[in-house]
Design a protein around this motif. Sequence first.
Motif, mmCIF file in Angstrom:
data_model
loop_
_atom_site.group_PDB
_atom_site.id
_atom_site.type_symbol
_atom_site.label_atom_id
_atom_site.label_comp_id
_atom_site.label_asym_id
_atom_site.label_seq_id
_atom_site.Cartn_x
_atom_site.Cartn_y
_atom_site.Cartn_z
ATOM 1 N N SER A 134 48.823 37.095 44.627
ATOM 2 C CA SER A 134 49.607 36.479 43.463
ATOM 3 C C SER A 134 50.505 35.340 43.728
ATOM 4 N N LYS B 98 42.525 38.283 33.226
ATOM 5 C CA LYS B 98 40.742 38.193 33.172
ATOM 6 C C LYS B 98 40.381 36.796 33.101
ATOM 7 N N GLU C 222 50.081 37.314 38.692
ATOM 8 C CA GLU C 222 48.844 37.811 38.805
ATOM 9 C C GLU C 222 47.832 37.163 38.122
ATOM 10 N N VAL D 274 37.039 44.452 34.530
ATOM 11 C CA VAL D 274 38.440 44.654 35.082
ATOM 12 C C VAL D 274 38.579 43.547 36.190
ATOM 13 N N PRO E 165 39.104 42.749 39.964
ATOM 14 C CA PRO E 165 38.980 43.577 41.191
ATOM 15 C C PRO E 165 40.469 43.763 41.619
ATOM 16 N N GLU E 166 40.634 44.739 42.416
ATOM 17 C CA GLU E 166 41.845 45.063 43.275
ATOM 18 C C GLU E 166 42.322 43.966 44.156
ATOM 19 N N LYS E 167 41.420 43.714 44.615
ATOM 20 C CA LYS E 167 41.647 42.631 46.045
ATOM 21 C C LYS E 167 41.972 41.343 45.284
ATOM 22 N N GLN F 185 43.698 41.188 42.363
ATOM 23 C CA GLN F 185 45.082 41.580 41.764
ATOM 24 C C GLN F 185 45.906 41.462 42.862
ATOM 25 N N ALA F 186 45.796 41.736 44.121
ATOM 26 C CA ALA F 186 46.508 41.874 45.244
ATOM 27 C C ALA F 186 47.063 40.563 45.502
#
Length: 213
Positions: free
Chosen positions: A83, A91, A88, A74, A76-78, A80-81
């Motif tokens: 852009s 992978k 975004e 996946v 990481p959310e950080k 994905q934050a």
Amino acid sequence: MIRIAQQNDWVIFLIVGCIFLYVFMLLSLKRDSTVKEFLRQKFPDSVNNFLSWVIISVVFCVLFAAFISPFIPVVPEKVQAFSFFGFELTKFGFALATISGLTLVRSLFSYLFYAGTGSLKKWELFYFTASKFYFCASVGLMILCLINFYFTLNPFKAFGIYTSIFFLLFIFKLLFYFLHANNVLPAKWYYKFLYICTLQIVPLIVLWRVLFF
């Protein structure tokens, strides 16, 4: 259930683009050299070594990121934050940014290491020799990308096989540096040990930690 076929045309475009870069390098930077001539070329007879090294590094990073991206669990959310103009990181983008950044940092510290150990005269000889290894490795990555994206494989078995291949390739690279006739590593044994630990093993651990945990 309707299964949507995965489109992997982008992989072909990447590989074709990388091949064109290599053709440009051999025809323009290496003065119409063939692959065999490039691999057998001696350091005193070589030209445009730095530019060739940059091209090979870019090709290797792009292909390695494409190859490894399906195995990344996946983004990481950080990450994905962040852009860029509403886009975004996928992978592949995450892998490419990580591998490129790590390669750039390692190259910078490698230069500082050679300068700090009084071996700066070997620096150009080092990346001239390393470029040949990564050229061959990138050609292998082209084949692995085709196998990985266009053949149906058990992902868990494939990951184990690929991990073994890259581990053996890493060991071969260390032996290649140690035993090469160009003697590219610093002369003193403890500098060689320091280089292997800090600029070969540590970056590999960092890459594994960032991408898979």
